[in-house]
Motif scaffolding. Structure first.
Motif, PDB file in Angstrom:
ATOM      1  N   TRP A 150       3.828   9.195  -3.465  1.00  0.00           N
ATOM      2  CA  TRP A 150       4.885   9.222  -2.473  1.00  0.00           C
ATOM      3  C   TRP A 150       5.823   8.074  -2.789  1.00  0.00           C
ATOM      4  O   TRP A 150       5.384   6.969  -3.098  1.00  0.00           O
ATOM      5  CB  TRP A 150       4.287   9.065  -1.081  1.00  0.00           C
ATOM      6  N   SER A 151       7.115   8.316  -2.706  1.00  0.00           N
ATOM      7  CA  SER A 151       8.096   7.275  -2.985  1.00  0.00           C
ATOM      8  C   SER A 151       9.330   7.539  -2.148  1.00  0.00           C
ATOM      9  O   SER A 151       9.767   8.688  -2.015  1.00  0.00           O
ATOM     10  CB  SER A 151       8.464   7.279  -4.469  1.00  0.00           C
ATOM     11  N   LYS A 152       9.877   6.465  -1.571  1.00  0.00           N
ATOM     12  CA  LYS A 152      11.069   6.620  -0.747  1.00  0.00           C
ATOM     13  C   LYS A 152      11.815   5.296  -0.661  1.00  0.00           C
ATOM     14  O   LYS A 152      11.217   4.229  -0.669  1.00  0.00           O
ATOM     15  CB  LYS A 152      10.689   7.110   0.650  1.00  0.00           C
TER      16      LYS A 152
ATOM     17  N   LEU B 186       3.926   4.795  -3.562  1.00  0.00           N
ATOM     18  CA  LEU B 186       2.481   4.955  -3.477  1.00  0.00           C
ATOM     19  C   LEU B 186       2.025   5.876  -4.601  1.00  0.00           C
ATOM     20  O   LEU B 186       2.614   6.933  -4.819  1.00  0.00           O
ATOM     21  CB  LEU B 186       2.075   5.579  -2.139  1.00  0.00           C
ATOM     22  N   ASP B 187       1.014   5.483  -5.309  1.00  0.00           N
ATOM     23  CA  ASP B 187       0.429   6.310  -6.368  1.00  0.00           C
ATOM     24  C   ASP B 187      -1.012   5.856  -6.572  1.00  0.00           C
ATOM     25  O   ASP B 187      -1.276   4.898  -7.283  1.00  0.00           O
ATOM     26  CB  ASP B 187       1.234   6.179  -7.665  1.00  0.00           C
ATOM     27  N   TYR B 188      -1.932   6.537  -5.913  1.00  0.00           N
ATOM     28  CA  TYR B 188      -3.334   6.124  -5.982  1.00  0.00           C
ATOM     29  C   TYR B 188      -4.238   7.352  -6.058  1.00  0.00           C
ATOM     30  O   TYR B 188      -3.846   8.452  -5.696  1.00  0.00           O
ATOM     31  CB  TYR B 188      -3.707   5.245  -4.784  1.00  0.00           C
ATOM     32  N   PRO B 189      -5.475   7.159  -6.567  1.00  0.00           N
ATOM     33  CA  PRO B 189      -6.385   8.301  -6.707  1.00  0.00           C
ATOM     34  C   PRO B 189      -6.931   8.769  -5.364  1.00  0.00           C
ATOM     35  O   PRO B 189      -7.014   7.996  -4.407  1.00  0.00           O
ATOM     36  CB  PRO B 189      -7.506   7.763  -7.594  1.00  0.00           C
ATOM     37  N   LYS B 190      -7.282  10.030  -5.333  1.00  0.00           N
ATOM     38  CA  LYS B 190      -7.886  10.619  -4.139  1.00  0.00           C
ATOM     39  C   LYS B 190      -8.937  11.618  -4.595  1.00  0.00           C
ATOM     40  O   LYS B 190      -8.672  12.456  -5.457  1.00  0.00           O
ATOM     41  CB  LYS B 190      -6.804  11.310  -3.314  1.00  0.00           C
TER      42      LYS B 190
ATOM     43  N   SER C   7      -0.611   8.232   9.929  1.00  0.00           N
ATOM     44  CA  SER C   7      -0.995   8.540   8.561  1.00  0.00           C
ATOM     45  C   SER C   7      -0.367   7.518   7.620  1.00  0.00           C
ATOM     46  O   SER C   7       0.494   6.731   8.012  1.00  0.00           O
ATOM     47  CB  SER C   7      -0.515   9.949   8.189  1.00  0.00           C
ATOM     48  N   VAL C   8      -0.790   7.551   6.365  1.00  0.00           N
ATOM     49  CA  VAL C   8      -0.243   6.642   5.359  1.00  0.00           C
ATOM     50  C   VAL C   8       1.267   6.841   5.236  1.00  0.00           C
ATOM     51  O   VAL C   8       2.031   5.885   5.176  1.00  0.00           O
ATOM     52  CB  VAL C   8      -0.953   6.856   4.006  1.00  0.00           C
TER      53      VAL C   8
ATOM     54  N   GLU D 275      10.431  -4.479  -1.523  1.00  0.00           N
ATOM     55  CA  GLU D 275       9.708  -3.563  -2.415  1.00  0.00           C
ATOM     56  C   GLU D 275       8.219  -3.640  -2.135  1.00  0.00           C
ATOM     57  O   GLU D 275       7.658  -4.723  -2.022  1.00  0.00           O
ATOM     58  CB  GLU D 275       9.972  -3.918  -3.881  1.00  0.00           C
ATOM     59  N   LEU D 276       7.613  -2.486  -2.037  1.00  0.00           N
ATOM     60  CA  LEU D 276       6.170  -2.405  -1.854  1.00  0.00           C
ATOM     61  C   LEU D 276       5.651  -1.270  -2.725  1.00  0.00           C
ATOM     62  O   LEU D 276       6.091  -0.133  -2.604  1.00  0.00           O
ATOM     63  CB  LEU D 276       5.809  -2.138  -0.389  1.00  0.00           C
TER      64      LEU D 276
END
Length: 190
Positions: free
Chosen positions: A42-44, A61-65, A102-103, A124-125
């Motif tokens: 997710w990116s915004k 956001l870019d993480y494993p699930k 939610s995230v 930036e996060l």
């Protein structure tokens, strides 16, 4: 081909088919024996972002699930990942941490609270992660975050998690340190 050649060939094929079917083992998915991972991305940018006129906020956001495998194992692993992401997103919120969001909603709240004129506002996060190691007994994940405010202060965090594949529980540092021979045996037992 003549009949003399076809007859022995057909007998041989029947023999091969019978022997292959009798040695076939049924595949059974044991609890925790296989967990498949996907990626949550997710990116915004903040509303009306124009980097040439003024600064704006960006959340990535870019993480494993865990997406396939034993439900309990997936739930435990995804719960820990979710907790890490929520904690890091909460650090970017300027107001109180909303509960039950939610995230994606937390990320939206972090963007909505962005003030281009405040030095403490998060510009930036990035939260990202990767699967480092996996075998039938262990899963090792890395989760990291990078946060920069308008003043230019940078904060980063990196966490490593080792899960057992039977329950999806995190192996404690004590177990990892004191059980090196056992851990080595587990990790080598692919």
């Amino acid at each position: 081909m003549n009949k003399i050649t076809l007859f022995p060939l057909s007998i041989f094929l029947v023999f091969v088919l019978i022997s292959c079917t009798s040695n076939r083992k049924e595949f059974v998915l044991e609890p925790g024996s296989f967990v498949q991972f996907g990626s949550h991305q997710w990116s915004k940018e903040s509303f009306d972002c124009n980097r040439f006129k003024y600064s704006c906020a960006v959340v990535k956001l870019d993480y494993p699930k865990a997406i396939f495998g034993d439900e309990g194992v997936r739930s435990n692993i995804n719960g820990k990942i979710q907790s890490y992401v929520e904690t890091e997103l909460a650090k970017a919120l300027t107001g109180p941490h909303p509960s039950g969001e939610s995230v994606t909603e937390l990320a939206e709240s972090a963007l909505a609270g962005y003030d281009p004129y405040s030095e403490k506002s998060i510009a930036e996060l990035s939260i990202f992660g990767q699967l480092l190691f996996r075998n039938k007994n262990l899963i090792k994940l890395e989760l990291s975050s990078f946060m920069k405010n308008n003043k230019g202060d940078v904060k980063s965090n990196r966490s490593l998690y080792t899960f057992d594949t039977q329950e999806g529980n995190i192996l404690s540092q004590t177990v990892l340190n004191n059980g090196v021979p056992k851990l080595a045996a587990i990790s080598l037992n692919k």
